[in-house]
Design a protein around this motif. Structure first.
Motif, mmCIF file in Angstrom:
data_model
loop_
_atom_site.group_PDB
_atom_site.id
_atom_site.type_symbol
_atom_site.label_atom_id
_atom_site.label_comp_id
_atom_site.label_asym_id
_atom_site.label_seq_id
_atom_site.Cartn_x
_atom_site.Cartn_y
_atom_site.Cartn_z
ATOM 1 N N ILE A 95 50.809 46.199 38.130
ATOM 2 C CA ILE A 95 50.335 46.415 39.504
ATOM 3 C C ILE A 95 49.023 47.195 39.475
ATOM 4 C CG2 ILE A 95 50.822 47.623 41.671
ATOM 5 C CD1 ILE A 95 53.830 46.954 41.124
ATOM 6 N N ILE A 96 48.955 48.247 38.670
ATOM 7 C CA ILE A 96 47.726 49.032 38.556
ATOM 8 C C ILE A 96 46.591 48.155 38.034
ATOM 9 C CG2 ILE A 96 46.626 50.957 37.334
ATOM 10 C CD1 ILE A 96 49.421 52.339 37.407
ATOM 11 N N GLN A 97 46.880 47.340 37.035
ATOM 12 C CA GLN A 97 45.860 46.460 36.459
ATOM 13 C C GLN A 97 45.336 45.475 37.494
ATOM 14 O OE1 GLN A 97 47.048 44.465 32.852
ATOM 15 N NE2 GLN A 97 45.350 43.042 32.954
ATOM 16 N N VAL A 98 46.205 44.909 38.298
ATOM 17 C CA VAL A 98 45.778 43.954 39.330
ATOM 18 C C VAL A 98 44.902 44.644 40.369
ATOM 19 C CG1 VAL A 98 46.607 42.524 41.252
ATOM 20 C CG2 VAL A 98 47.677 42.339 39.001
ATOM 21 N N VAL A 99 45.294 45.829 40.816
ATOM 22 C CA VAL A 99 44.511 46.554 41.822
ATOM 23 C C VAL A 99 43.133 46.905 41.268
ATOM 24 C CG1 VAL A 99 44.374 48.716 43.140
ATOM 25 C CG2 VAL A 99 46.512 47.425 43.090
ATOM 26 N N VAL A 100 43.088 47.413 40.040
ATOM 27 C CA VAL A 100 41.802 47.770 39.436
ATOM 28 C C VAL A 100 40.931 46.522 39.272
ATOM 29 C CG1 VAL A 100 40.695 48.668 37.348
ATOM 30 C CG2 VAL A 100 42.639 49.864 38.329
ATOM 31 N N SER A 101 41.534 45.402 38.879
ATOM 32 C CA SER A 101 40.735 44.186 38.701
ATOM 33 C C SER A 101 40.147 43.717 40.025
ATOM 34 C CB SER A 101 41.571 43.076 38.058
ATOM 35 O OG SER A 101 42.553 42.595 38.944
ATOM 36 N N TYR A 102 40.898 43.831 41.120
ATOM 37 C CA TYR A 102 40.347 43.452 42.423
ATOM 38 C C TYR A 102 39.265 44.431 42.870
ATOM 39 C CZ TYR A 102 43.450 39.556 43.313
ATOM 40 O OH TYR A 102 44.085 38.342 43.254
ATOM 41 N N PHE A 103 39.437 45.714 42.580
ATOM 42 C CA PHE A 103 38.381 46.681 42.892
ATOM 43 C C PHE A 103 37.093 46.309 42.160
ATOM 44 C CE2 PHE A 103 40.977 50.717 44.145
ATOM 45 C CZ PHE A 103 41.306 50.125 45.345
ATOM 46 N N LEU A 104 37.198 45.988 40.867
ATOM 47 C CA LEU A 104 36.016 45.620 40.095
ATOM 48 C C LEU A 104 35.372 44.341 40.642
ATOM 49 C CD1 LEU A 104 37.265 46.476 36.516
ATOM 50 C CD2 LEU A 104 35.524 47.698 37.835
ATOM 51 N N MET A 105 36.208 43.394 41.054
ATOM 52 C CA MET A 105 35.672 42.159 41.632
ATOM 53 C C MET A 105 34.918 42.452 42.933
ATOM 54 S SD MET A 105 37.613 38.895 43.294
ATOM 55 C CE MET A 105 38.184 39.962 44.596
ATOM 56 N N LEU A 106 35.502 43.286 43.782
ATOM 57 C CA LEU A 106 34.845 43.607 45.052
ATOM 58 C C LEU A 106 33.564 44.397 44.831
ATOM 59 C CD1 LEU A 106 37.973 44.443 47.222
ATOM 60 C CD2 LEU A 106 36.455 42.462 47.441
ATOM 61 N N ILE A 107 33.559 45.273 43.836
ATOM 62 C CA ILE A 107 32.336 46.007 43.510
ATOM 63 C C ILE A 107 31.259 45.033 43.057
ATOM 64 C CG2 ILE A 107 31.321 47.630 41.867
ATOM 65 C CD1 ILE A 107 34.044 49.167 42.014
ATOM 66 N N PHE A 108 31.623 44.085 42.208
ATOM 67 C CA PHE A 108 30.649 43.096 41.749
ATOM 68 C C PHE A 108 30.125 42.272 42.912
ATOM 69 C CE2 PHE A 108 28.746 39.794 39.222
ATOM 70 C CZ PHE A 108 28.435 40.417 38.018
ATOM 71 N N MET A 109 30.984 42.015 43.883
ATOM 72 C CA MET A 109 30.600 41.188 45.029
ATOM 73 C C MET A 109 29.682 41.902 46.024
ATOM 74 S SD MET A 109 34.059 38.996 45.681
ATOM 75 C CE MET A 109 33.482 38.392 47.250
ATOM 76 N N THR A 110 29.353 43.174 45.764
ATOM 77 C CA THR A 110 28.310 43.816 46.566
ATOM 78 C C THR A 110 26.948 43.252 46.205
ATOM 79 O OG1 THR A 110 27.934 45.613 44.987
ATOM 80 C CG2 THR A 110 29.593 45.994 46.734
ATOM 81 N N TYR A 111 26.867 42.534 45.075
ATOM 82 C CA TYR A 111 25.633 41.951 44.563
ATOM 83 C C TYR A 111 24.579 43.002 44.237
ATOM 84 C CZ TYR A 111 27.435 37.390 45.838
ATOM 85 O OH TYR A 111 28.197 36.263 45.936
ATOM 86 N N ASN A 112 24.999 44.257 44.125
ATOM 87 C CA ASN A 112 24.063 45.293 43.736
ATOM 88 C C ASN A 112 23.909 45.246 42.219
ATOM 89 O OD1 ASN A 112 23.465 48.174 42.723
ATOM 90 N ND2 ASN A 112 22.835 48.176 44.867
ATOM 91 N N GLY A 113 22.695 45.064 41.752
ATOM 92 C CA GLY A 113 22.436 44.909 40.324
ATOM 93 C C GLY A 113 22.931 46.074 39.499
ATOM 94 N N TYR A 114 22.743 47.301 39.992
ATOM 95 C CA TYR A 114 23.183 48.476 39.250
ATOM 96 C C TYR A 114 24.706 48.475 39.077
ATOM 97 C CZ TYR A 114 18.515 50.189 40.466
ATOM 98 O OH TYR A 114 17.163 50.314 40.633
ATOM 99 N N LEU A 115 25.413 48.175 40.145
ATOM 100 C CA LEU A 115 26.875 48.179 40.082
ATOM 101 C C LEU A 115 27.400 47.012 39.248
ATOM 102 C CD1 LEU A 115 27.721 49.214 43.752
ATOM 103 C CD2 LEU A 115 27.616 50.650 41.709
ATOM 104 N N CYS A 116 26.727 45.864 39.327
ATOM 105 C CA CYS A 116 27.136 44.719 38.502
ATOM 106 C C CYS A 116 26.945 45.035 37.021
ATOM 107 C CB CYS A 116 26.342 43.469 38.889
ATOM 108 S SG CYS A 116 26.728 42.848 40.532
ATOM 109 N N ILE A 117 25.842 45.679 36.689
ATOM 110 C CA ILE A 117 25.608 46.086 35.303
ATOM 111 C C ILE A 117 26.668 47.091 34.866
ATOM 112 C CG2 ILE A 117 24.023 47.373 33.799
ATOM 113 C CD1 ILE A 117 21.724 46.001 35.396
#
Length: 179
Positions: A129-151
């Motif tokens: 459950i923790i792994q799934v939540v963290v993976s969705y957080f990382l996906m949503l962070i990447f989806m900000t399309y901010n280059g710094y956060l994607c890197i």
């Protein structure tokens, strides 16, 4: 439907235009960039009250996201290690199979089982459950399309893999025919 069904005295449906900020009527809607950008102002990060507005905040967010991605990779490897340690029953089943020239060969299969109502399985479930939540957080962070956060996501995942996956055992199944 045509407009004649509604009396002229009723105002049109409540409408919030997204292209114009002067008609926002107090709504807190933000337009998200749909292309990669390297900005550090008005960058939303997961929650509505968490917005990056300065270079220092972006640097802090970069470090936090980097470590979150490292944690995700470490968690994946930790779950694999725990799974290997929690294997409770190992059975070997042998069965005869026809071989060349009418001979009979014995084929052995290893069966590993785990009990559903056990502490190791409960721990695996919570960690999943923790792994799934963290993976969705990382996906949503990447989806900000901010280059710094994607890197930060990519570099943190790469560094996490580098630090944690070297311990990963490589299992070679000699019965596997698709190498």
């Amino acid at each position: 439907m045509n407009g004649s069904m509604f009396p002229a005295t009723h105002p049109p449906e409540h409408h919030h235009p997204t292209a114009s900020s002067e008609h926002s009527h107090g709504s807190d809607m933000m337009m998200m960039a749909m292309t990669f950008h390297f900005s550090y102002e008005n960058v939303p990060l997961l929650f509505s009250g968490l917005t990056i507005n300065s270079p220092g905040e972006m640097a802090g967010a970069f470090v936090a996201v980097f470590f979150l991605a490292m944690f995700y990779e470490g968690l994946k490897i930790a779950r694999e290690c725990l799974l290997r340690k929690s294997q409770v029953s190992i059975r070997y089943n042998s069965m005869p199979v026809p071989g060349p020239n009418g001979t009979i060969l014995m084929e052995t299969h290893k069966t590993v089982g785990q009990q559903m109502l056990s502490f190791p399985h409960l721990l695996q479930t919570v960690l999943h459950i923790i792994q799934v939540v963290v993976s969705y957080f990382l996906m949503l962070i990447f989806m900000t399309y901010n280059g710094y956060l994607c890197i930060a996501v990519a570099a943190g995942a790469g560094m996490g893999y580098f630090f944690f996956s070297w311990k990963k055992a490589v299992v070679v199944d000699i019965t596997e025919h698709c190498h």
